[in-house]
Design a protein around this motif. Sequence first.
Motif: not given
Length: 108
Positions: A18-32
Amino acid sequence: MYHWFMSVLGVAEARKQLPDLLAGFSRGSAESVFLGAHRKAVGVLMPVRVYEELRSERDRAVDDSVGSLRAEGLEPSSVATELAGLFSQGRITAGQMEAMLLAYHRVG
């Protein structure tokens, strides 16, 4: 529907990532990220901007439908308006909305 090549994370793995997933979202990842058990997805975690795009598409579909009715000189019923609102909010699916409308109009 999700594609067969997308991975499905179990609860323990999702919790760990979860922390890495949220960080990816914050960096602009659009991957679900699909969540579930036994390789069967039952939920999805997605960036807010992706959710907002999907919500916008639902709003547009409702607006287009209402516009088509009005172009024919008709107005949606209060039940149709309420169900369209639930659909637009993501609280029911298009299939559920259709089934409820059909059931209402068969009884009414």
